[in-house]
Write a protein that holds these residues in place. Structure first.
Motif, PDB file in Angstrom:
ATOM      1  N   GLY A  58       0.811  -1.212   0.000  1.00  0.00           N
ATOM      2  CA  GLY A  58       0.000   0.000   0.000  1.00  0.00           C
ATOM      3  C   GLY A  58       0.850   1.269   0.000  1.00  0.00           C
ATOM      4  N   GLU A  70      -6.647 -10.768   5.013  1.00  0.00           N
ATOM      5  CA  GLU A  70      -7.984 -10.633   4.414  1.00  0.00           C
ATOM      6  C   GLU A  70      -7.928  -9.756   3.166  1.00  0.00           C
ATOM      7  N   ARG A  71      -7.168  -8.673   3.230  1.00  0.00           N
ATOM      8  CA  ARG A  71      -7.051  -7.744   2.113  1.00  0.00           C
ATOM      9  C   ARG A  71      -6.337  -8.367   0.919  1.00  0.00           C
ATOM     10  N   LEU A  72      -5.348  -9.239   1.173  1.00  0.00           N
ATOM     11  CA  LEU A  72      -4.484  -9.729   0.109  1.00  0.00           C
ATOM     12  C   LEU A  72      -4.731 -11.171  -0.323  1.00  0.00           C
ATOM     13  N   LYS A 110      -5.751  -8.558   9.159  1.00  0.00           N
ATOM     14  CA  LYS A 110      -6.418  -7.650   8.209  1.00  0.00           C
ATOM     15  C   LYS A 110      -5.695  -7.637   6.871  1.00  0.00           C
ATOM     16  N   ASP A 111      -4.354  -7.653   6.917  1.00  0.00           N
ATOM     17  CA  ASP A 111      -3.598  -7.697   5.662  1.00  0.00           C
ATOM     18  C   ASP A 111      -3.858  -8.998   4.918  1.00  0.00           C
TER      19      ASP A 111
END
Length: 138
Positions: free
Chosen positions: A25, A84-86, A81-82
């Protein structure tokens, strides 16, 4: 002495620049068509094309996509969270889903397009958090 940067040599700089921008990011600063950097508060991940090898003594100094001994590590705020995002972006490049390691970090391991192993981690135990707090005070 301070570690300043790690440099990846690649045959496809555009591909790695896009990949690291996506997973971190962070905007990559492309200095030339053959050299880019991702700057973090503690160190820089540099990406150089194979053409830069001539500046360091020739093509045999380093070989792209041949690393099997280095892990590029990023301390992140929340590794879950990373993940889930990736997860859909990384797909088959995930080596290990978020797992708590014996030293107290929760780690997500995956490979970049050149096969380099990348670790996103978050300290989760009291000891691990204290270790990183002491690093920040130095």
């Amino acid at each position: 002495m301070n570690l300043s940067s790690i440099r990846i040599i690649t045959a496809n700089i555009e591909n790695l620049v896009k990949f690291y921008e996506e997973v971190t990011g962070i905007s990559v600063k492309q200095h030339t068509p053959d050299f880019a950097e991702i700057n973090t508060p503690t160190a820089t991940l540099a990406i150089g094309s194979t053409r830069t090898l001539q500046l360091f003594g020739g093509n045999n100094v380093a070989q792209p996509a041949q690393n099997r001994s280095l892990i590029i590590e990023f301390k992140v705020e929340d590794v879950d969270k990373d993940y889930e995002r990736l997860a859909s972006y990384l797909q088959e490049n995930i080596v290990q889903k978020p797992t708590i390691m014996p030293w107290g970090n929760k780690s997500l391991l995956f490979r970049d397009p050149d096969g380099n192993l990348v670790n996103f981690f978050t300290p989760v135990t009291t000891e691990a958090m204290a270790r990183f707090d002491s690093h920040n005070r130095k």
